[in-house]
Write an enzyme that holds these catalytic residues in place. Sequence first.
Site, short mmCIF file in Angstrom:
data_model
loop_
_atom_site.label_atom_id
_atom_site.label_comp_id
_atom_site.label_asym_id
_atom_site.label_seq_id
_atom_site.Cartn_x
_atom_site.Cartn_y
_atom_site.Cartn_z
N LYS B 79 0.84 -1.19 0.00
CA LYS B 79 0.00 0.00 0.00
C LYS B 79 0.88 1.25 0.00
O LYS B 79 1.98 1.24 0.59
CB LYS B 79 -0.89 -0.05 1.25
N SER B 154 -9.72 1.38 3.02
CA SER B 154 -8.87 2.18 2.18
C SER B 154 -7.83 1.38 1.39
O SER B 154 -7.24 1.91 0.45
CB SER B 154 -8.14 3.22 3.03
N SER B 178 -9.81 -1.20 7.12
CA SER B 178 -9.25 -0.88 5.81
C SER B 178 -8.52 -2.03 5.12
O SER B 178 -8.16 -1.90 3.94
CB SER B 178 -8.31 0.32 5.90
#
Lengths: 101, 488
Positions: B79, B154, B178
């Site tokens: 990420k 996310s 997330s």
Amino acid sequence: MSRIAPEDAKRVAELARLRLDDAELPAMTAHLERILEYVDLLMEVDTRGVEPTAHAIPLATPTRKDEPTGELTPEQAIANAPAAEGTAFSVPKVFDDEAAG
Amino acid sequence: MTESFGSVGDLRSALDAGQTSSRGLIEHALERAGAVGERLSVFVDLQNDQALAAADAADARRAAGETHSPLDGIPLVIKDNIVQQGERASCASRILEGYVSPFDSTVVAKLRAAGAVVIGRANMDEFAMGSSTENSAYGPTLNPWDLERSPGGSSGGSAAAVAADIVPLALGSDTGGSIRQPAAFCGVVGMKPTYGRVSRYGLVAFASSLDQIGPIGRSAADCAVLLDAISGHDPQDSTSLPEPALTTASTLTGDISGLTIGLPREYFEAEGADPAVLETVRTAASALEAGGAKLVEVDLPHARYAVAAYYLIATAEASSNLARFDGVRYGRRAEGVANLKELYERTRSEGFGDEVKRRILLGTYVLSAGYYEAYYRKAQKIRTLLRRDFDAAFAGCDVLLTPTTPETAFRLGEKTEDPLTMYLSDIYTVSANLAGLPGVSLPCGLAEGLPVGLQVLGRPMEDATVLRVADAYQRLADHHLARPGDLA
């Protein structure tokens, strides 16, 4: 009852070093109002005598010897600076010229 | 080569047997990344040259009989909020434009040592603030199962990368769901470890008391391999647990006989939950019961307060953490300012997106004089009550089984007008962060063609138990083998 007025939102924005222009302000205030209205749900819970939790898994703050361990060099630390002089970060004056008089 | 990646174990066997090379795996991953990844907007950055060089090094180690770990030569994505030395990291924000990290996060250092090969950086909601990956300065990632829907967030890019078979593994971060929510929306496995299991050093902070890095993969067994590689005490993170690295992969026996599974009544009665999702989760619970587990109903009386408490605590912490983005030391700086205050204000106003501004404002408000007790302190007390709920529930069961999300993947744009409806999509996931618990989401079937996520929550420190239950389910049912339609 309104929980947050546009002038409150502007004041909080200044505390947070954000600028809300007049076009953004109404929607942002309305969103904050809606969220604060929702979190009022918490007020129905009796929390008298309940200790607050800051960390779910409490650990004693660890300590180590006060010795440098592999920190960045000044050159590495400054490498991402938008403006620099030598190995110093460069910023504008705290007061502008007029205010400084 | 269009076939999908096998399990990490299969890949390793193929590498060991000389049927494929790390270079072959990485070239395949990069080819998928360039085609499918591009179409779905999975990546904010691809690292082709670095990945190919790392693959060749892995192949050389293998030839010399010096393979480092079960992940040596295996491709993965990380990420965009996890830093790598010498690489850009933007947290999908304009304010970090041009930032190149001078250091490795601890998880990246561990992956390097294990020989794993990072092929790129995955899209996300800006600073991990969002549940749809729509709050990205690069635009939204699309859900591989339906390109008009959100992959969740996310960590939407990380989950989509695994679901679209670009890579077998990814790293995400989970502050309120997330990792687990996008895993559920994309039909893959995602795990949030016990708070402190995985070092946060080099993870750009959103809410420090809630953030955890964790693995995303096709199976619980694959996630276990990645979790084992990244876990363990780190002196660079003062909240890191004083525990050695986990060895969960070797404990996945499939045996759940005698295990008691709690079904939280409140989670199955939540307002607005899709009946088809609840039914699919109940069916999964029955499968585990048939596999030897015992089911009991439990109560989490404060469950309905979790989202409100979470958004007060998370935004308060965020308002403090994001004060560092001021245009002085790194990232973007506003031009033509007269003084320092204007520099701060214009840099931050131009650099942050709307949702980040909204959360900074909410967090600043709830920490400000006159509101601290009423909002922030109140939320911290609710956090105590939520922990007590879990303690009481876990006195009568070993794990909790819940839906991961109240509905399957929603349409892009469906929840962007009203932030509160977006926040409420986190009702089943935020409690694990507030209480520090390990939690995994795994696919348990489809509802109207879209993946449904099953969440397993465990006692703090019992990461191995939640993975064991998830793995046992994947031996009983094969929903994790379902794939989205052809994306090529």
